[in-house]
Design a protein around this motif. Sequence first.
Motif, PDB file in Angstrom:
ATOM      1  N   ALA A 390     -23.782  -7.230  54.031  1.00 44.59           N
ATOM      2  CA  ALA A 390     -22.521  -7.617  54.671  1.00 44.59           C
ATOM      3  C   ALA A 390     -22.210  -9.078  54.376  1.00 44.59           C
ATOM      4  O   ALA A 390     -21.074  -9.434  54.046  1.00 44.59           O
ATOM      5  CB  ALA A 390     -22.612  -7.385  56.177  1.00 44.59           C
ATOM      6  N   ALA A 391     -23.220  -9.943  54.462  1.00 45.64           N
ATOM      7  CA  ALA A 391     -22.998 -11.371  54.201  1.00 45.64           C
ATOM      8  C   ALA A 391     -22.460 -11.564  52.789  1.00 45.64           C
ATOM      9  O   ALA A 391     -21.543 -12.355  52.545  1.00 45.64           O
ATOM     10  CB  ALA A 391     -24.297 -12.143  54.396  1.00 45.64           C
ATOM     11  N   ARG A 392     -23.068 -10.817  51.857  1.00 35.87           N
ATOM     12  CA  ARG A 392     -22.637 -10.949  50.468  1.00 35.87           C
ATOM     13  C   ARG A 392     -21.193 -10.472  50.291  1.00 35.87           C
ATOM     14  O   ARG A 392     -20.392 -11.122  49.624  1.00 35.87           O
ATOM     15  CB  ARG A 392     -23.582 -10.130  49.587  1.00 35.87           C
ATOM     16  CG  ARG A 392     -23.731 -10.647  48.200  1.00 35.87           C
ATOM     17  CD  ARG A 392     -24.868  -9.956  47.472  1.00 35.87           C
ATOM     18  NE  ARG A 392     -26.177 -10.483  47.805  1.00 35.87           N
ATOM     19  CZ  ARG A 392     -26.629 -11.673  47.408  1.00 35.87           C
ATOM     20  NH1 ARG A 392     -25.877 -12.466  46.683  1.00 35.87           N
ATOM     21  NH2 ARG A 392     -27.841 -12.067  47.742  1.00 35.87           N
ATOM     22  N   ALA A 757     -34.559 -10.791  48.369  1.00 32.63           N
ATOM     23  CA  ALA A 757     -34.776 -11.835  47.367  1.00 32.63           C
ATOM     24  C   ALA A 757     -34.530 -11.304  45.955  1.00 32.63           C
ATOM     25  O   ALA A 757     -33.929 -11.983  45.116  1.00 32.63           O
ATOM     26  CB  ALA A 757     -36.197 -12.385  47.482  1.00 32.63           C
ATOM     27  N   VAL A 758     -34.991 -10.100  45.706  1.00 30.61           N
ATOM     28  CA  VAL A 758     -34.811  -9.550  44.352  1.00 30.61           C
ATOM     29  C   VAL A 758     -33.330  -9.282  44.090  1.00 30.61           C
ATOM     30  O   VAL A 758     -32.813  -9.589  43.009  1.00 30.61           O
ATOM     31  CB  VAL A 758     -35.665  -8.277  44.167  1.00 30.61           C
ATOM     32  CG1 VAL A 758     -35.320  -7.599  42.852  1.00 30.61           C
ATOM     33  CG2 VAL A 758     -37.156  -8.630  44.208  1.00 30.61           C
ATOM     34  N   VAL A 759     -32.641  -8.737  45.086  1.00 32.48           N
ATOM     35  CA  VAL A 759     -31.197  -8.511  44.913  1.00 32.48           C
ATOM     36  C   VAL A 759     -30.506  -9.853  44.666  1.00 32.48           C
ATOM     37  O   VAL A 759     -29.633  -9.963  43.793  1.00 32.48           O
ATOM     38  CB  VAL A 759     -30.614  -7.762  46.140  1.00 32.48           C
ATOM     39  CG1 VAL A 759     -29.080  -7.753  46.077  1.00 32.48           C
ATOM     40  CG2 VAL A 759     -31.157  -6.340  46.204  1.00 32.48           C
ATOM     41  N   ASP A 760     -30.925 -10.866  45.403  1.00 38.32           N
ATOM     42  CA  ASP A 760     -30.340 -12.198  45.226  1.00 38.32           C
ATOM     43  C   ASP A 760     -30.571 -12.712  43.803  1.00 38.32           C
ATOM     44  O   ASP A 760     -29.679 -13.266  43.175  1.00 38.32           O
ATOM     45  CB  ASP A 760     -30.965 -13.160  46.246  1.00 38.32           C
ATOM     46  CG  ASP A 760     -30.327 -14.550  46.198  1.00 38.32           C
ATOM     47  OD1 ASP A 760     -29.095 -14.635  46.289  1.00 38.32           O
ATOM     48  OD2 ASP A 760     -31.076 -15.539  46.067  1.00 38.32           O
ATOM     49  N   ALA A 761     -31.778 -12.467  43.291  1.00 42.47           N
ATOM     50  CA  ALA A 761     -32.082 -12.919  41.930  1.00 42.47           C
ATOM     51  C   ALA A 761     -31.177 -12.217  40.925  1.00 42.47           C
ATOM     52  O   ALA A 761     -30.622 -12.844  40.019  1.00 42.47           O
ATOM     53  CB  ALA A 761     -33.557 -12.651  41.609  1.00 42.47           C
ATOM     54  N   SER A 764     -27.694 -13.417  41.059  1.00 35.18           N
ATOM     55  CA  SER A 764     -27.536 -14.748  40.457  1.00 35.18           C
ATOM     56  C   SER A 764     -27.357 -14.658  38.954  1.00 35.18           C
ATOM     57  O   SER A 764     -26.878 -15.581  38.320  1.00 35.18           O
ATOM     58  CB  SER A 764     -28.739 -15.635  40.796  1.00 35.18           C
ATOM     59  OG  SER A 764     -29.853 -15.277  39.989  1.00 35.18           O
ATOM     60  N   ALA A 765     -27.781 -13.516  38.396  1.00 33.49           N
ATOM     61  CA  ALA A 765     -27.603 -13.327  36.953  1.00 33.49           C
ATOM     62  C   ALA A 765     -26.290 -12.604  36.669  1.00 33.49           C
ATOM     63  O   ALA A 765     -26.087 -12.091  35.570  1.00 33.49           O
ATOM     64  CB  ALA A 765     -28.774 -12.541  36.397  1.00 33.49           C
ATOM     65  N   GLY A 766     -25.457 -12.533  37.673  1.00 35.40           N
ATOM     66  CA  GLY A 766     -24.150 -11.916  37.462  1.00 35.40           C
ATOM     67  C   GLY A 766     -24.136 -10.421  37.677  1.00 35.40           C
ATOM     68  O   GLY A 766     -23.121  -9.754  37.447  1.00 35.40           O
ATOM     69  N   LYS A 767     -25.250  -9.867  38.138  1.00 35.05           N
ATOM     70  CA  LYS A 767     -25.261  -8.420  38.382  1.00 35.05           C
ATOM     71  C   LYS A 767     -24.705  -8.144  39.774  1.00 35.05           C
ATOM     72  O   LYS A 767     -25.414  -7.715  40.687  1.00 35.05           O
ATOM     73  CB  LYS A 767     -26.690  -7.871  38.270  1.00 35.05           C
ATOM     74  CG  LYS A 767     -27.287  -7.964  36.891  1.00 35.05           C
ATOM     75  CD  LYS A 767     -26.487  -7.239  35.831  1.00 35.05           C
ATOM     76  CE  LYS A 767     -26.398  -5.737  36.055  1.00 35.05           C
ATOM     77  NZ  LYS A 767     -25.617  -5.083  34.970  1.00 35.05           N
ATOM     78  N   THR A 768     -23.408  -8.403  39.933  1.00 35.74           N
ATOM     79  CA  THR A 768     -22.812  -8.296  41.265  1.00 35.74           C
ATOM     80  C   THR A 768     -22.716  -6.850  41.747  1.00 35.74           C
ATOM     81  O   THR A 768     -22.533  -6.601  42.930  1.00 35.74           O
ATOM     82  CB  THR A 768     -21.407  -8.925  41.280  1.00 35.74           C
ATOM     83  OG1 THR A 768     -20.703  -8.417  40.154  1.00 35.74           O
ATOM     84  CG2 THR A 768     -21.491 -10.436  41.210  1.00 35.74           C
ATOM     85  N   ASP A 769     -22.864  -5.921  40.818  1.00 36.29           N
ATOM     86  CA  ASP A 769     -22.821  -4.514  41.255  1.00 36.29           C
ATOM     87  C   ASP A 769     -24.172  -4.048  41.808  1.00 36.29           C
ATOM     88  O   ASP A 769     -24.268  -2.984  42.396  1.00 36.29           O
ATOM     89  CB  ASP A 769     -22.392  -3.613  40.084  1.00 36.29           C
ATOM     90  CG  ASP A 769     -23.249  -3.855  38.842  1.00 36.29           C
ATOM     91  OD1 ASP A 769     -23.779  -4.987  38.676  1.00 36.29           O
ATOM     92  OD2 ASP A 769     -23.405  -2.915  38.044  1.00 36.29           O
ATOM     93  N   VAL A 770     -25.208  -4.833  41.629  1.00 37.46           N
ATOM     94  CA  VAL A 770     -26.520  -4.433  42.154  1.00 37.46           C
ATOM     95  C   VAL A 770     -26.643  -4.914  43.597  1.00 37.46           C
ATOM     96  O   VAL A 770     -26.910  -6.082  43.861  1.00 37.46           O
ATOM     97  CB  VAL A 770     -27.676  -5.013  41.307  1.00 37.46           C
ATOM     98  CG1 VAL A 770     -29.021  -4.599  41.901  1.00 37.46           C
ATOM     99  CG2 VAL A 770     -27.565  -4.542  39.866  1.00 37.46           C
ATOM    100  N   ASN A 787     -29.891  -3.646  33.657  1.00 36.35           N
ATOM    101  CA  ASN A 787     -29.184  -3.114  32.495  1.00 36.35           C
ATOM    102  C   ASN A 787     -28.234  -1.991  32.858  1.00 36.35           C
ATOM    103  O   ASN A 787     -27.825  -1.220  31.999  1.00 36.35           O
ATOM    104  CB  ASN A 787     -30.192  -2.666  31.437  1.00 36.35           C
ATOM    105  CG  ASN A 787     -30.934  -3.858  30.863  1.00 36.35           C
ATOM    106  OD1 ASN A 787     -30.408  -4.579  30.030  1.00 36.35           O
ATOM    107  ND2 ASN A 787     -32.131  -4.108  31.371  1.00 36.35           N
ATOM    108  N   SER A 788     -27.899  -1.908  34.142  1.00 37.58           N
ATOM    109  CA  SER A 788     -26.999  -0.831  34.573  1.00 37.58           C
ATOM    110  C   SER A 788     -25.576  -1.174  34.182  1.00 37.58           C
ATOM    111  O   SER A 788     -25.238  -2.327  33.997  1.00 37.58           O
ATOM    112  CB  SER A 788     -27.109  -0.644  36.075  1.00 37.58           C
ATOM    113  OG  SER A 788     -26.788  -1.848  36.740  1.00 37.58           O
TER     114      SER A 788
END
Lengths: 788, 261
Positions: A390-392, A757-761, A764-770, A787-788
């Motif tokens: 939700a925060a994201r 933390a992993v989702v945040d990582a 941060s690499a631009g994988k906003t769909d993850v 790689n999705s």
Amino acid sequence: MPKDSGIGASPKRREDVRFLTGNGNYTDDINAHGQAYVHFLRSDIAHGTLNSVDTTAAAAMPGVVRIFTAADFEGVGGVPCGWEITDRHGNAMQEPKHPVLAEGKVRHVGEPIAAVIAESLEQARDAAEAIELDIEELPAVVDMKAAVAEGSVKVHDDLTSNLCYDWGFVEENREAVNQAFQDAAHVTSLELVNNRLVANPMEPRVAIGEYNRSTDDSKLYTTSQNPHVIRLLMGAFVLGIPEHKLQVVSPDVGGGFGTKIFHYAEEAFCTFAAKACNRPVKWTSSRSEAFMSDAHGRDHVTKIELALDADNNFTALRTDTYANMGAYLSTFAPSVPTWLHGTLMAGNYKTPLIYVNVKAVFTNTVPVDAYRGAGRPEATFQLERVVDKAARELGVDPIALRRQNFITEFPYATPVAVEYDTGDYHATMDKLTEIADLSGFDARRKASVANGKLRGLGVNCYIEACGIAPSNLVGQLGARAGLYESATVRVNATGGLVVMTGSHSHGQGHETSFPQVIADMIGIDEGMIEIVHGDTSKVPMGMGTYGSRSLAVGGSAMVRATEKIIAKAKKIAAHLMEAADADIELKDGEFSVAGTDKSVAWGDVTLAAYVPHNYPLEDIEPGLEETAFYDPANFTYPSGAYACEVEVDPDTGKVSIERFSAADDFGNIVNPMIVDGQVHGGIGQGIGQALLEGCVYDEDGQLLSASFMDYAMPRADDVPFYSVDHSCQTPCTHNPLGVKGCGEAGAIGSPPSVVNAVVDALQSAGKTDVTHIDMPLSPGRIWAALNS
Amino acid sequence: MYNFEFEKPSTVADAVAALAGDEAQALGGGQTLIPTMKQRLASPSKLVSLSGITEMQGVQREGASLTIGGAVSHADVAAQATDYPALAEMAGHIGDPAVRNRGTIGGSLANNDPSADYPAAALASAATVVTNAREIAADDYFQGMFDTALEDGEIITGVKFLVPQAANYQKFVQPASRFALVGVFVAKHADGVRVAVTGASEEGVFRWSEAEAALDADFSADAIAGLTLDPSGMIGDLHGTKEYRAHLVGVMTKRAVAAAD
Ligand SMILES: Cc1cc2nc3c(=O)[nH]c(=O)nc-3n(C[C@H](O)[C@H](O)[C@H](O)COP(=O)(O)OP(=O)(O)OC[C@H]3O[C@@H](n4cnc5c(N)ncnc54)[C@H](O)[C@@H]3O)c2cc1C
């Protein structure tokens, strides 16, 4: 100044001397005279009709004493379930029979079909191979949603479906919650899996049955967290042996983590067979058997939705969970996804409306029951993941969003039936911010990026409920047991003390921490106090150790018994000093008369109790021994805030945990070192769940992760050095020690921060769909997400 | 475990004779065979231990090759194969200390586990497997998962490695077993580069010829940046999909090239 004894000190664990020098006395170390060995022939298919079990050839094999099948258990009860859930519609859950040995059908890989008793284990195994089984394999059902779909294969033919229960909580809130979602400014939803785990205590389960023909007494040695509960369940429900004819002993136990709470078929079998064969019968689980016969943990599939208003206040929470029961109901299985999970869904937040739906489902898998945290990790994981998401979505700081919604007034009655007595969630978050050096994260992220790695930070809070109680309430909720604890304190003539506690230590260090409490109360040396546990013939009654209840409930019983001792000792002291009872003070092991210089030592009083020459015999009895039963008024509610920092290798998807910090509020602390250890171990298991552990079945119900070759336990180099703090202390208001319980917190609080933390990582690499990855976060899964 | 006979000969000839019986099996360090027997998945009638045979011990440098006795433990290779650091390093990361102190090179190569490390080292090093009867080139020796050119009763008495000009082994571990999920051994020899991959393929250890060709032309990580491996023949299991393994082969190869010395 750190204390060197009593409450708040960290003396080294006295039990470790025997554990570390190989002098522990574990169940497998016990060998009874004339014992025979049992080997269980277990099903290697997940589902099938048992047409016949022909033991003729096997019975003639060398060394065979006797072979048992279900036919030998006619008239004997099934393995009982200790908790009955009432569903949304007011109906009792579906409760199938759980036979000691498979009856008519096998329902999971590992289910015992026959038991061979022989002079040696190898002979028993040889003979088991000669048993001729005629099993007609049936299609298995493993997936929970498939199991409750129309037309599914049924695990139990005599039940109406594979649905054990459909539980709604709080059912009356359902409509109001739905309405709140319609009115919400924002809704965040998340579907996730809480992965199935195998507890894997270092010591596998062992059972030795003994029978005394001259007295008709039975005895069971077993690796249990609660021998009295086993005595009751097995004696009353399975074998029909009254408690006074049955002794259950659990000596040193090498870890339990919940999976040794339950009453298992092997225990009943060994006790039964010892009488039938008139000789001791021993079973030691192999590690392979443990994987397919110890109750598994977790295994929830959940959809959670969080409603927020335009100011980001949480307005409602709705969850829909499928909880795997496996093929049979293990002892406390039905309570885990319900009362130990639904009641925790408020977490640390003042969400006013909550509705939890849980469908418990039978599948052709090993039974699932409580595992370190039991229900609370599942609740915490989904809640703290959805809040992060939700925060994201809202573009706000995840810590700020949490803080904004924190409960700040105590006592606080949640909308899910429980009342938190104390807590200070801002304080633990402040402490976390400090010990985790959150302000330094950006710099650390830059350094990681420069190194070709992604760095993520995950934070979460947790609330947990320990020492489940009071008994009258849990009775209304369906528990078929009380949840008090007992303690007997026996003072000897020379002043030493033996405490017979119903709590059971299987790694927790009670032999060290419990004496610290009494030493403080009386003012004597800890070395004068001995803790006895794990034997129904020595301890009056015990509900055992699980749910982080030992100190809060068992310790409180011990305090109550010690208070009775002190009260009586004061009377004796008053008599010795010819003073009034009310004027007697006890300090540092000396009784004195207030306002005078008269005193007698602890040892003088204890001696007088047993050599009552100069003694108030007309008022009090000789001797100094007291028993107390303590039934808590409420749960205790530890809470905390955790932070995890990970590096992800974008080429391989491998996660490495760089920092892990935990700020816990456990109320008062008796032994800080032991608390550190409990938190470390809990976090280790939580990291195990988050990154490594996963119990996997294929669609035919074969267990793919059936050994340590495929089931990954955390090793030392998988975890970082932890930064652990428990200086935030809001003491529990309703137990005499003000303690809360620390045994499960680490396992409850850590998985969400790892995943956050992993989702945040990845973000941060631009994988906003993850927005989510299911545990365990194996490198392959993370690479796929990247790689999705 | 079922009952079995046990012999511990002191010469290869005696071991060969002892193995002549139908159900006899050689015992190296027992790190694969003993657990299998405990699970009752193997039932040799006789075990012939190779650990007392002096001629199967020792690590020796002869010109361009390094010969390791068939009964040498992983720990001894790690400590003694100093002339071939990449090999010593690889041996030093097999399993755990107990496994390394018991497990042997001969046992590992005879077993040819599709995720074992030695097969990659042997294949990349153009090693020769020396048996009691013959010498077998690594290229002919490995014949698929758990399958080798060994005949029944044939004993690996030694392995001759061709010490490369530069080499490195990169192992990405399967988190539970810590065998290789993918392991790549890159060796740059005078007559060309060899890239051997373990853990990944359903056919067991294999040479990645496209990478070898690219590296022959330019021995740098960049040279193979554009190469991909067809996932179809890869292992897919609960620890990683076929696609993931195929991808990891590329990553590990690049890392091995970059680290080769
Ligand atoms: C916990 C654990 C972790 C491990 N991790 C790894 C790892 O990371 N990487 C890895 O590569 N391996 C690993 N292994 C396997 C280990 O390296 C074994 O030692 C090896 O695979 C077998 O060698 P051994 O000498 O123990 O053979 P044994 O178990 O004694 O025998 C294996 C087979 O080889 C045959 N054999 C033995 N010696 C010879 C010989 N000289 N000639 C012909 N046949 C022979 C035997 O008859 C048998 O069929 C691990 C094993 C364990 C138990």
